[in-house]
Design a protein around this motif. Structure first.
Motif, PDB file in Angstrom:
ATOM      1  N   ILE A 106       0.182   9.750  15.026  1.00  0.00           N
ATOM      2  CA  ILE A 106       1.143   9.039  14.175  1.00  0.00           C
ATOM      3  C   ILE A 106       0.365   8.299  13.080  1.00  0.00           C
ATOM      4  O   ILE A 106       0.881   8.022  12.007  1.00  0.00           O
ATOM      5  CB  ILE A 106       2.020   8.075  15.013  1.00  0.00           C
ATOM      6  CG1 ILE A 106       3.260   7.640  14.238  1.00  0.00           C
ATOM      7  CG2 ILE A 106       1.256   6.862  15.458  1.00  0.00           C
ATOM      8  CD1 ILE A 106       4.444   8.494  14.458  1.00  0.00           C
ATOM      9  N   GLY A 107      -0.911   8.043  13.343  1.00  0.00           N
ATOM     10  CA  GLY A 107      -1.795   7.413  12.358  1.00  0.00           C
ATOM     11  C   GLY A 107      -2.064   8.280  11.143  1.00  0.00           C
ATOM     12  O   GLY A 107      -2.658   7.814  10.172  1.00  0.00           O
ATOM     13  N   ILE A 112       3.335   5.710   5.196  1.00  0.00           N
ATOM     14  CA  ILE A 112       4.502   5.116   5.846  1.00  0.00           C
ATOM     15  C   ILE A 112       4.483   3.593   5.712  1.00  0.00           C
ATOM     16  O   ILE A 112       3.443   2.961   5.810  1.00  0.00           O
ATOM     17  CB  ILE A 112       4.587   5.558   7.327  1.00  0.00           C
ATOM     18  CG1 ILE A 112       6.001   5.370   7.850  1.00  0.00           C
ATOM     19  CG2 ILE A 112       3.538   4.883   8.184  1.00  0.00           C
ATOM     20  CD1 ILE A 112       6.297   6.188   9.094  1.00  0.00           C
ATOM     21  N   HIS A 113       5.655   3.024   5.427  1.00  0.00           N
ATOM     22  CA  HIS A 113       5.739   1.568   5.332  1.00  0.00           C
ATOM     23  C   HIS A 113       6.658   0.982   6.394  1.00  0.00           C
ATOM     24  O   HIS A 113       6.621  -0.214   6.651  1.00  0.00           O
ATOM     25  CB  HIS A 113       6.187   1.121   3.932  1.00  0.00           C
ATOM     26  CG  HIS A 113       7.556   1.571   3.552  1.00  0.00           C
ATOM     27  ND1 HIS A 113       8.687   0.893   3.882  1.00  0.00           N
ATOM     28  CD2 HIS A 113       7.959   2.670   2.881  1.00  0.00           C
ATOM     29  CE1 HIS A 113       9.742   1.538   3.421  1.00  0.00           C
ATOM     30  NE2 HIS A 113       9.333   2.624   2.820  1.00  0.00           N
ATOM     31  N   LEU A 114       7.482   1.805   7.051  1.00  0.00           N
ATOM     32  CA  LEU A 114       8.390   1.310   8.080  1.00  0.00           C
ATOM     33  C   LEU A 114       8.397   2.265   9.272  1.00  0.00           C
ATOM     34  O   LEU A 114       8.537   3.469   9.095  1.00  0.00           O
ATOM     35  CB  LEU A 114       9.812   1.214   7.505  1.00  0.00           C
ATOM     36  CG  LEU A 114      10.907   0.768   8.470  1.00  0.00           C
ATOM     37  CD1 LEU A 114      11.945  -0.056   7.722  1.00  0.00           C
ATOM     38  CD2 LEU A 114      11.603   1.952   9.121  1.00  0.00           C
ATOM     39  N   ASN A 131      -3.494   1.212  13.279  1.00  0.00           N
ATOM     40  CA  ASN A 131      -4.287   0.348  12.403  1.00  0.00           C
ATOM     41  C   ASN A 131      -4.689   1.058  11.111  1.00  0.00           C
ATOM     42  O   ASN A 131      -5.024   0.423  10.126  1.00  0.00           O
ATOM     43  CB  ASN A 131      -5.520  -0.170  13.139  1.00  0.00           C
ATOM     44  CG  ASN A 131      -6.181  -1.308  12.403  1.00  0.00           C
ATOM     45  OD1 ASN A 131      -5.507  -2.151  11.822  1.00  0.00           O
ATOM     46  ND2 ASN A 131      -7.498  -1.325  12.403  1.00  0.00           N
ATOM     47  N   GLN A 132      -4.678   2.388  11.098  1.00  0.00           N
ATOM     48  CA  GLN A 132      -5.009   3.165   9.898  1.00  0.00           C
ATOM     49  C   GLN A 132      -3.895   3.153   8.868  1.00  0.00           C
ATOM     50  O   GLN A 132      -4.106   3.554   7.732  1.00  0.00           O
ATOM     51  CB  GLN A 132      -5.261   4.635  10.275  1.00  0.00           C
ATOM     52  CG  GLN A 132      -6.435   4.885  11.120  1.00  0.00           C
ATOM     53  CD  GLN A 132      -6.600   6.360  11.445  1.00  0.00           C
ATOM     54  OE1 GLN A 132      -7.577   6.708  12.033  1.00  0.00           O
ATOM     55  NE2 GLN A 132      -5.670   7.225  11.093  1.00  0.00           N
ATOM     56  N   LEU A 133      -2.698   2.724   9.244  1.00  0.00           N
ATOM     57  CA  LEU A 133      -1.539   2.797   8.362  1.00  0.00           C
ATOM     58  C   LEU A 133      -1.520   1.597   7.421  1.00  0.00           C
ATOM     59  O   LEU A 133      -0.820   0.619   7.638  1.00  0.00           O
ATOM     60  CB  LEU A 133      -0.257   2.885   9.194  1.00  0.00           C
ATOM     61  CG  LEU A 133      -0.208   4.071  10.163  1.00  0.00           C
ATOM     62  CD1 LEU A 133       1.058   4.033  10.995  1.00  0.00           C
ATOM     63  CD2 LEU A 133      -0.338   5.392   9.408  1.00  0.00           C
ATOM     64  N   LEU A 134      -2.282   1.703   6.353  1.00  0.00           N
ATOM     65  CA  LEU A 134      -2.509   0.571   5.468  1.00  0.00           C
ATOM     66  C   LEU A 134      -1.322   0.241   4.572  1.00  0.00           C
ATOM     67  O   LEU A 134      -1.350  -0.768   3.857  1.00  0.00           O
ATOM     68  CB  LEU A 134      -3.765   0.813   4.624  1.00  0.00           C
ATOM     69  CG  LEU A 134      -5.040   1.038   5.439  1.00  0.00           C
ATOM     70  CD1 LEU A 134      -6.228   1.278   4.534  1.00  0.00           C
ATOM     71  CD2 LEU A 134      -5.294  -0.126   6.390  1.00  0.00           C
ATOM     72  N   LEU A 153      -3.525  -4.203  14.550  1.00  0.00           N
ATOM     73  CA  LEU A 153      -2.529  -3.549  13.707  1.00  0.00           C
ATOM     74  C   LEU A 153      -2.851  -3.843  12.256  1.00  0.00           C
ATOM     75  O   LEU A 153      -3.603  -4.777  11.956  1.00  0.00           O
ATOM     76  CB  LEU A 153      -1.126  -4.039  14.081  1.00  0.00           C
ATOM     77  CG  LEU A 153      -0.671  -3.660  15.495  1.00  0.00           C
ATOM     78  CD1 LEU A 153       0.589  -4.418  15.893  1.00  0.00           C
ATOM     79  CD2 LEU A 153      -0.451  -2.154  15.604  1.00  0.00           C
ATOM     80  N   PRO A 154      -2.288  -3.077  11.335  1.00  0.00           N
ATOM     81  CA  PRO A 154      -2.625  -3.298   9.913  1.00  0.00           C
ATOM     82  C   PRO A 154      -2.283  -4.722   9.459  1.00  0.00           C
ATOM     83  O   PRO A 154      -1.245  -5.276   9.830  1.00  0.00           O
ATOM     84  CB  PRO A 154      -1.760  -2.285   9.168  1.00  0.00           C
ATOM     85  CG  PRO A 154      -1.264  -1.334  10.183  1.00  0.00           C
ATOM     86  CD  PRO A 154      -1.331  -2.003  11.510  1.00  0.00           C
TER      87      PRO A 154
END
Length: 182
Positions: A106-107, A112-114, A131-134, A153-154
């Motif tokens: 999923i990373g 993705i923002h939400l 944590n990769q989802l900046l 988490l980001p």
């Protein structure tokens, strides 16, 4: 207890419902497509509860072409156009009867923002790769059966809801310092 901590620090999330929205008809990257497929497979997608008021063509269906998720405007998925093609910008699958674990890849949904996968039956841990989802600003995994500790988490998060799970430990120190977190 951890759920009490979250009730005080986080409260109720203010996530909006996203359904079937797309501003592009292009293809997803293979890594984003396979992240969606892994989510569908690992959470018993064949047993998801679909919005019956929407056309059957909006239900997730694998295998499909890389362009199908966005151009068919799949339920709970929001896409938009990026310079390289379509990207997933939101997953809103609250109450869809997701059962199982959140897959690590999923990373790979880098734009993705939400993510709202609340009110389901998710089990296992929260993947470290989130944590990769900046670009992630809103994460709601409340009302599930997730366990283990809360990973880093980001720091882009402004809304975090992890209420009513089986999580242990405390928030990572970096998250406690976010003054914009609700």
């Amino acid at each position: 207890m951890l759920s009490i901590l979250f009730a005080v620090l986080i409260g109720v999330g203010t996530l909006v419902s996203v359904c079937c929205s797309s501003t592009c008809d292009g293809s997803l990257s293979s890594s984003e497509y396979y992240a969606l497929e892994a989510l569908f497979t690992s959470t018993k997608g064949s047993e998801w509860k679909w919005n019956q008021r929407l056309p059957q063509s909006t239900r997730w269906n694998f295998p499909s072409s890389l362009s199908t998720p966005c151009s068919s405007m799949w339920q709970g998925l929001n896409c938009s156009y990026s310079g390289a093609g379509c990207v997933v910008t939101a997953l809103s699958l609250s109450g869809y009867n997701l059962q199982g674990s959140i897959p690590p890849n999923i990373g790979n949904l880098s734009s993705i923002h939400l993510i709202d996968c609340s009110t389901n039956r998710l089990t296992g841990i929260i993947p470290n790769l989130l944590n990769q989802l900046l670009n992630l600003t809103k994460l709601d995994l409340s009302i599930n059966k997730l366990n283990g500790s809360i990973p880093q988490l980001p720091l882009t998060l402004t809304t975090l809801n992890l209420n009513i799970n089986r999580l242990t430990g405390s928030l990572p120190a970096e998250l406690c310092q976010l003054i914009t977190l609700t």
